[in-house]
Motif scaffolding. Structure first.
Motif, PDB file in Angstrom:
ATOM      1  N   SER A   2      10.518  37.697  64.848  1.00  0.00           N
ATOM      2  CA  SER A   2      10.370  38.579  63.700  1.00  0.00           C
ATOM      3  C   SER A   2      11.160  38.066  62.502  1.00  0.00           C
ATOM      4  N   LYS A   3      10.785  38.568  61.315  1.00  0.00           N
ATOM      5  CA  LYS A   3      11.412  38.175  60.062  1.00  0.00           C
ATOM      6  C   LYS A   3      12.001  39.413  59.403  1.00  0.00           C
ATOM      7  N   LYS A  16       4.428  40.818  53.082  1.00  0.00           N
ATOM      8  CA  LYS A  16       3.645  39.826  53.829  1.00  0.00           C
ATOM      9  C   LYS A  16       2.170  40.001  53.526  1.00  0.00           C
ATOM     10  N   ASP A  17       1.482  38.908  53.231  1.00  0.00           N
ATOM     11  CA  ASP A  17       0.029  38.922  53.062  1.00  0.00           C
ATOM     12  C   ASP A  17      -0.645  38.842  54.415  1.00  0.00           C
ATOM     13  N   THR A  19      -2.584  39.910  58.060  1.00  0.00           N
ATOM     14  CA  THR A  19      -2.249  40.729  59.223  1.00  0.00           C
ATOM     15  C   THR A  19      -0.827  40.481  59.689  1.00  0.00           C
ATOM     16  N   GLY A  20      -0.287  41.453  60.382  1.00  0.00           N
ATOM     17  CA  GLY A  20       1.059  41.315  60.911  1.00  0.00           C
ATOM     18  C   GLY A  20       1.469  42.549  61.684  1.00  0.00           C
ATOM     19  N   THR A  21       2.755  42.591  62.017  1.00  0.00           N
ATOM     20  CA  THR A  21       3.313  43.684  62.795  1.00  0.00           C
ATOM     21  C   THR A  21       4.588  44.177  62.121  1.00  0.00           C
ATOM     22  N   TYR A  23       7.983  46.213  62.622  1.00  0.00           N
ATOM     23  CA  TYR A  23       8.855  46.668  63.706  1.00  0.00           C
ATOM     24  C   TYR A  23       9.783  47.798  63.285  1.00  0.00           C
ATOM     25  N   ASP A  39      -0.372  49.436  53.865  1.00  0.00           N
ATOM     26  CA  ASP A  39      -1.138  48.260  54.277  1.00  0.00           C
ATOM     27  C   ASP A  39      -2.126  47.976  53.150  1.00  0.00           C
ATOM     28  N   ARG A  81       0.697  47.554  63.814  1.00  0.00           N
ATOM     29  CA  ARG A  81      -0.100  46.462  63.240  1.00  0.00           C
ATOM     30  C   ARG A  81      -0.607  46.853  61.856  1.00  0.00           C
ATOM     31  N   PHE A 100       9.559  42.580  60.361  1.00  0.00           N
ATOM     32  CA  PHE A 100       8.115  42.390  60.531  1.00  0.00           C
ATOM     33  C   PHE A 100       7.836  41.018  61.127  1.00  0.00           C
ATOM     34  N   GLU A 101       6.592  40.815  61.433  1.00  0.00           N
ATOM     35  CA  GLU A 101       6.131  39.510  61.919  1.00  0.00           C
ATOM     36  C   GLU A 101       4.760  39.251  61.354  1.00  0.00           C
TER      37      GLU A 101
END
Length: 101
Positions: A2-3, A16-17, A19-21, A23, A39, A81, A100-101
């Protein structure tokens, strides 16, 4: 892995551009501050008004406004997501860390 993205001066920020997750979110709020998570990749002048809840599409969450003497809070997003882009809008006094990731 994760970031983390840290937002120290509130504004609309595309974290983030694509798709991602998501947390979680750490917030160090101040009295009256608020946070919107969406989103939605459109941050331009024609995009949604993140201060007006009804204009935001693909809403993940609205946090705040916080009352007097708020403490630092963590919101667990349970690996939520997102499909388009993770966008955060914070008032100018809130400090935010996004995981996020």
């Amino acid at each position: 892995m994760s970031k983390v993205s840290y937002i120290s001066a509130g504004s609309s920020t595309r974290v983030k551009d694509g798709t991602g997750t998501l947390y979680g979110v750490w917030v160090e709020p101040f009295v009256g501050s608020s946070l919107v998570l969406a989103d939605n990749p459109d941050l331009g002048a024609a995009g949604p008004d993140f201060n007006l809840a009804t204009s935001v599409t693909s809403t993940i969450g609205f946090l705040g406004p916080w009352p007097a003497n708020p403490g630092t809070e963590f919101f667990d997003a349970h690996a939520l997501r997102f499909a388009n882009a993770l966008t955060i809008a914070a008032t100018s006094s809130a400090r935010v860390s996004i995981f996020f990731e």
